[in-house]
Design a protein around this motif. Structure first.
Motif, PDB file in Angstrom:
ATOM      1  N   LYS A   2       0.876  -1.088  -0.220  1.00 13.26           N
ATOM      2  CA  LYS A   2       0.004  -0.204   0.146  1.00 13.26           C
ATOM      3  C   LYS A   2       0.847   1.353   0.016  1.00 13.26           C
ATOM      4  O   LYS A   2       1.870   1.306   0.758  1.00 13.26           O
ATOM      5  CB  LYS A   2      -0.937   0.184   1.252  1.00 13.26           C
ATOM      6  CG  LYS A   2      -1.806   1.028   1.197  1.00 13.26           C
ATOM      7  CD  LYS A   2      -2.661   1.138   2.556  1.00 13.26           C
ATOM      8  CE  LYS A   2      -3.379   2.378   2.371  1.00 13.26           C
ATOM      9  NZ  LYS A   2      -3.572   2.942   3.830  1.00 13.26           N
ATOM     10  N   LYS A   4       1.481   4.961   1.182  1.00 11.91           N
ATOM     11  CA  LYS A   4       1.262   5.627   2.333  1.00 11.91           C
ATOM     12  C   LYS A   4       1.263   7.051   2.261  1.00 11.91           C
ATOM     13  O   LYS A   4       0.692   7.871   2.869  1.00 11.91           O
ATOM     14  CB  LYS A   4       1.899   4.881   3.543  1.00 11.91           C
ATOM     15  CG  LYS A   4       1.695   3.408   3.804  1.00 11.91           C
ATOM     16  CD  LYS A   4       2.104   2.883   5.106  1.00 11.91           C
ATOM     17  CE  LYS A   4       1.887   1.479   4.782  1.00 11.91           C
ATOM     18  NZ  LYS A   4       2.368   0.599   6.154  1.00 11.91           N
ATOM     19  N   SER A   5       2.171   7.395   1.281  1.00 11.75           N
ATOM     20  CA  SER A   5       2.180   8.764   0.951  1.00 11.75           C
ATOM     21  C   SER A   5       2.277   8.878  -0.352  1.00 11.75           C
ATOM     22  O   SER A   5       3.339   8.538  -1.178  1.00 11.75           O
ATOM     23  CB  SER A   5       3.398   9.471   1.628  1.00 11.75           C
ATOM     24  OG  SER A   5       3.834  10.807   1.266  1.00 11.75           O
ATOM     25  N   GLU A  65       3.509   5.701   7.518  1.00 11.32           N
ATOM     26  CA  GLU A  65       2.212   6.077   7.508  1.00 11.32           C
ATOM     27  C   GLU A  65       2.050   7.778   7.431  1.00 11.32           C
ATOM     28  O   GLU A  65       2.681   8.404   8.108  1.00 11.32           O
ATOM     29  CB  GLU A  65       1.289   5.580   8.314  1.00 11.32           C
ATOM     30  CG  GLU A  65      -0.295   5.875   8.300  1.00 11.32           C
ATOM     31  CD  GLU A  65      -0.860   4.861   7.073  1.00 11.32           C
ATOM     32  OE1 GLU A  65      -1.530   5.586   6.336  1.00 11.32           O
ATOM     33  OE2 GLU A  65      -0.467   3.745   7.134  1.00 11.32           O
ATOM     34  N   SER A  66       1.428   8.529   6.411  1.00 13.06           N
ATOM     35  CA  SER A  66       1.154   9.780   6.426  1.00 13.06           C
ATOM     36  C   SER A  66      -0.113  10.137   6.801  1.00 13.06           C
ATOM     37  O   SER A  66      -1.191   9.419   6.276  1.00 13.06           O
ATOM     38  CB  SER A  66       1.577  10.341   5.388  1.00 13.06           C
ATOM     39  OG  SER A  66       1.033   9.868   4.185  1.00 13.06           O
ATOM     40  N   GLY A  69      -2.957   9.743   3.597  1.00 15.60           N
ATOM     41  CA  GLY A  69      -2.187   9.384   2.448  1.00 15.60           C
ATOM     42  C   GLY A  69      -1.562  10.576   1.644  1.00 15.60           C
ATOM     43  O   GLY A  69      -1.148  10.281   0.730  1.00 15.60           O
TER      44      GLY A  69
END
Length: 154
Positions: A2, A4-5, A65-66, A69
């Motif tokens: 995935k 994340k940013s 994680e950000s 997103g």
């Protein structure tokens, strides 16, 4: 896996692709040696370095994680077009008007791309960067760059 940013992912991917393109393109030139580097030495090193940094940004985009997103916003067309236009103007002006006039025009036009443009800052930057460019490129490296307009014959 995935993303994340989004911002970091796409900028990292762009850095990797541009870095690899420079590294591959420079491999057609002579590398030389560390003592006497050839024309491929510097662009290859920079390309590899850019690709490695892009890989680090990509890794961050996929692992950290950000908030929300970190989505990509709209493309800022006005600054993009102003910067590209100022570079084209620089290329057209330099042979005719010389470094002393062309570089301040480039710096001022490029500064106008910002929402925080101030004439005082642009003029101060123009003076400092023009003088620095003359010292580095004309005086230091002895590059053949026209400094004054051709009408002055210098």
């Amino acid at each position: 896996m995935k993303i994340k940013s989004q911002r970091d992912f796409w900028s990292g991917l762009m850095f990797v692709l541009v870095g690899l393109a420079f590294a591959v393109a420079s491999s057609e030139y002579n590398f030389g040696s560390s003592a006497r580097p050839g024309p491929a030495y510097f662009p290859f090193g920079l390309g590899v370095l850019l690709a490695v940094l892009g890989g680090m940004v990509l890794f961050k985009a996929l692992t950290i994680e950000s908030e929300g997103g970190d989505p990509i916003g709209a493309i800022a067309w006005r600054p993009l077009l102003v910067i590209v236009a100022s570079i084209v103007v620089f290329g057209l002006m330099l042979p005719r008007f010389g470094l002393a006039i062309t570089l301040p025009v480039l710096i001022t036009l490029s500064a106008m791309a910002s929402d925080e443009f101030h004439w005082k800052d642009a003029l101060l930057n123009s003076v400092i960067l023009t003088a620095g460019s003359w010292v580095i490129f004309v005086w230091g490296l002895k590059l053949v760059i026209p400094v004054w307009p051709t009408i002055f014959g210098a």
